[in-house]
Design a protein around this motif. Structure first.
Motif, PDB file in Angstrom:
ATOM      1  N   UNK A 214       0.816  -1.223   0.000  1.00  0.00           N
ATOM      2  CA  UNK A 214       0.000   0.000   0.000  1.00  0.00           C
ATOM      3  C   UNK A 214       0.845   1.268   0.000  1.00  0.00           C
ATOM      4  N   UNK A 215       2.145   1.147   0.270  1.00  0.00           N
ATOM      5  CA  UNK A 215       3.029   2.317   0.283  1.00  0.00           C
ATOM      6  C   UNK A 215       3.372   2.718  -1.155  1.00  0.00           C
ATOM      7  N   UNK A 216       2.395   3.333  -1.825  1.00  0.00           N
ATOM      8  CA  UNK A 216       2.543   3.616  -3.247  1.00  0.00           C
ATOM      9  C   UNK A 216       3.652   4.616  -3.540  1.00  0.00           C
ATOM     10  N   UNK A 217       4.099   5.349  -2.507  1.00  0.00           N
ATOM     11  CA  UNK A 217       5.169   6.323  -2.729  1.00  0.00           C
ATOM     12  C   UNK A 217       6.444   5.635  -3.212  1.00  0.00           C
ATOM     13  N   UNK A 218       6.623   4.341  -2.862  1.00  0.00           N
ATOM     14  CA  UNK A 218       7.824   3.622  -3.279  1.00  0.00           C
ATOM     15  C   UNK A 218       7.874   3.512  -4.797  1.00  0.00           C
ATOM     16  N   UNK A 219       6.732   3.215  -5.419  1.00  0.00           N
ATOM     17  CA  UNK A 219       6.692   3.070  -6.876  1.00  0.00           C
ATOM     18  C   UNK A 219       7.010   4.402  -7.556  1.00  0.00           C
ATOM     19  N   UNK A 220       6.369   5.452  -7.080  1.00  0.00           N
ATOM     20  CA  UNK A 220       6.574   6.761  -7.706  1.00  0.00           C
ATOM     21  C   UNK A 220       7.967   7.311  -7.429  1.00  0.00           C
TER      22      UNK A 220
END
Length: 335
Positions: free
Chosen positions: A167-173
């Motif tokens: 759920x830590x989508x900041x990692x992808x971006x």
């Protein structure tokens, strides 16, 4: 927290937990020692329509009767990563007012980001310079990171978020943002002209590392084990970006000062947040708030500088064509 309504009329209050990536949250409210309200099982997976207040983060309202004593408590779990928990207790009308301001401000910020993406793509279409495509990719990644941290990714794109391994989508971006930003800054600051610079090799290593991080984040068994690795990569990227700025200053690149003015606030905020999340520095909610608006400043300044750089490149091309035309005309006159 314990509170008492000393007024002569009832008061409607709101408890807000401005954090996105919680795995479980339970809320309890007692009136004069008796449990009167509870909300259990809230998480980042809870759709907006099923939240106590349809909001980008957890918020729950309750009425307080005159002269009564209340106690409320919150239990929060997060299985992987850090858990900053800024909790606010405010009047309901003030909460609505602040929420409207936040929504409008965030919408304005994201609008600026997507406008910058369009500008970058337009400049790429006009010039076919790959630097502008990298610029658009970086701004898109930055917009995704900000949307994720502010809670809008969960609010509007929850089905996509549930499909992702973490759920830590900041990692992808962040992974895609590091790749595009290095590619952009190498060209924009003229670092790519230094064929033997060790900083070029460092940038290449970090680019490949960001791709590897993105791949690992897509694997369910690895997605939640690279949290600290992602934070360390963000710190290394910021230090590398500072090194690129110093090299550009040493080369007397005219855009280096404007580039520094653009990236300095966001670089400072992200570096501090990474260190505080790792436990090296104390947490600062003020820095976290500045983090949400730092990208807007960076994009506004960078967009202006990029447009002026494009204009200067056009002027240089026109001057070169004019000089070539004058030279050819002189040859014809001599003949």
């Amino acid at each position: 927290m314990t509170l008492k309504n000393t007024a002569s009329q009832s008061k409607r209050l709101v408890v807000e937990v401005d954090f996105v990536y919680m795995d479980n949250l339970d809320f309890y409210l007692w009136e004069n020692g008796k449990l009167i309200k509870s909300f259990k099982g809230f998480s980042w997976k809870t759709p907006s329509i099923k939240r106590p207040i349809p909001h980008r983060v957890f918020a729950i309202d309750f009425e307080t009767a005159p002269k009564n004593t209340y106690m409320w408590a919150i239990s929060i779990e997060k299985h992987v990563g850090a858990l900053p928990v800024p909790v606010r207790l405010v009047d309901y009308h003030l909460f609505e007012h602040i929420s409207k301001i936040n929504y409008n401000t965030h919408a304005f910020s994201v609008g600026i980001m997507f406008l910058a993406v369009i500008i970058g793509l337009a400049l790429y279409a006009l010039s076919l310079e790959i630097m502008y495509a990298y610029y658009s990719g970086y701004i898109s990644s930055l917009a995704g990171m900000v949307l994720g941290e502010q809670g809008y990714f969960n609010q509007y794109f929850l089905p996509i978020n549930e499909w992702l391994p973490t759920p830590n989508v900041w990692i992808y971006f962040m992974a895609t943002g590091i790749f595009f930003h290095i590619q952009f800054s190498l060209i924009f600051l003229g670092i790519n002209k230094l064929k033997t610079s060790p900083w070029l090799k460092a940038g290449k290593v970090l680019k490949y590392a960001s791709i590897g991080l993105l791949i690992l984040a897509m694997i369910p068994d690895w997605a939640d084990t690279i949290y600290e690795t992602a934070l360390l990569m963000g710190i290394f990227f910021n230090f590398l970006n500072i090194a690129y700025i110093l090299i550009a200053f040493n080369q007397r690149n005219p855009v280096s000062l404007y580039y520094l003015i653009a990236v300095a606030p966001f670089t400072i905020c992200t570096t501090y947040i990474c260190f505080s999340t790792l436990g090296v520095l104390p947490e600062s909610w003020l820095v976290f708030e500045l983090f949400n608006y730092g990208p807007v400043w960076e994009i506004l300044v960078l967009s202006v500088v990029v447009c002026f750089d494009y204009q200067n490149s056009l002027l240089k091309q026109n001057e070169a064509r004019l000089a070539l035309s004058i030279s050819e005309a002189a040859k014809l006159a001599a003949i």
